[in-house]
Design a protein around this motif. Structure first.
Motif, PDB file in Angstrom:
ATOM      1  N   SER A 171       0.829  -1.218   0.000  1.00 29.55           N
ATOM      2  CA  SER A 171       0.000   0.000   0.000  1.00 29.55           C
ATOM      3  C   SER A 171       0.859   1.262   0.000  1.00 29.55           C
ATOM      4  O   SER A 171       0.527   2.245  -0.674  1.00 29.55           O
ATOM      5  N   GLU A 172       1.954   1.243   0.755  1.00 32.78           N
ATOM      6  CA  GLU A 172       2.845   2.404   0.795  1.00 32.78           C
ATOM      7  C   GLU A 172       3.517   2.619  -0.556  1.00 32.78           C
ATOM      8  O   GLU A 172       3.626   3.753  -1.034  1.00 32.78           O
TER       9      GLU A 172
ATOM     10  N   ALA B 128       2.331   1.579  -3.454  1.00 35.64           N
ATOM     11  CA  ALA B 128       1.263   1.975  -4.378  1.00 35.64           C
ATOM     12  C   ALA B 128       0.954   3.467  -4.269  1.00 35.64           C
ATOM     13  O   ALA B 128       0.748   4.140  -5.280  1.00 35.64           O
ATOM     14  N   ALA B 129       0.954   3.987  -3.057  1.00 33.49           N
ATOM     15  CA  ALA B 129       0.688   5.414  -2.861  1.00 33.49           C
ATOM     16  C   ALA B 129       1.783   6.265  -3.502  1.00 33.49           C
ATOM     17  O   ALA B 129       1.504   7.330  -4.062  1.00 33.49           O
TER      18      ALA B 129
ATOM     19  N   ARG C 164       1.065   6.088  -7.166  1.00 36.84           N
ATOM     20  CA  ARG C 164      -0.328   6.401  -7.493  1.00 36.84           C
ATOM     21  C   ARG C 164      -0.970   5.278  -8.304  1.00 36.84           C
ATOM     22  O   ARG C 164      -1.586   5.521  -9.355  1.00 36.84           O
TER      23      ARG C 164
ATOM     24  N   ASP D  66      -2.758   1.019  -7.804  1.00 41.24           N
ATOM     25  CA  ASP D  66      -3.406   0.095  -6.886  1.00 41.24           C
ATOM     26  C   ASP D  66      -2.358  -0.854  -6.285  1.00 41.24           C
ATOM     27  O   ASP D  66      -1.402  -1.214  -6.974  1.00 41.24           O
ATOM     28  N   PRO D  67      -2.508  -1.255  -5.031  1.00 39.16           N
ATOM     29  CA  PRO D  67      -1.550  -2.194  -4.430  1.00 39.16           C
ATOM     30  C   PRO D  67      -1.387  -3.499  -5.216  1.00 39.16           C
ATOM     31  O   PRO D  67      -0.314  -4.088  -5.243  1.00 39.16           O
TER      32      PRO D  67
END
Length: 70
Positions: free
Chosen positions: A15-16, A18-19, A22, A24-25
């Motif tokens: 998730s980190e 992916a952020a 920008r 999706d995980p």
């Protein structure tokens, strides 16, 4: 932890990562399966990514800002 990992390595969750890109995980997981990014598995089987490697990859990929529809 993986044999090549040192105490200084900061590990990021999908998730980190992916952020940062920008995306999706699940996209990050596909990148790892395709060999674009190496993953370290935790004892529970979760993937973690070295921050240094992610930042190096991010340097070659800067997402374009999204423009609002007119």
């Amino acid at each position: 932890m993986h044999a090549n990992a040192t105490e200084e390595d900061v590990l990021l969750t999908p998730s980190e990562v992916a952020a940062m890109f920008r995306v999706d995980p699940k996209t990050v997981t596909r990148w790892a399966k395709a060999g674009k990014l190496s993953a370290i598995r935790t004892l529970g089987g979760h993937r973690r990514y070295k921050e240094s490697e992610v930042r190096e990859l991010l340097g070659g990929f800067i997402p374009a800002p999204r423009e609002a529809a007119e």
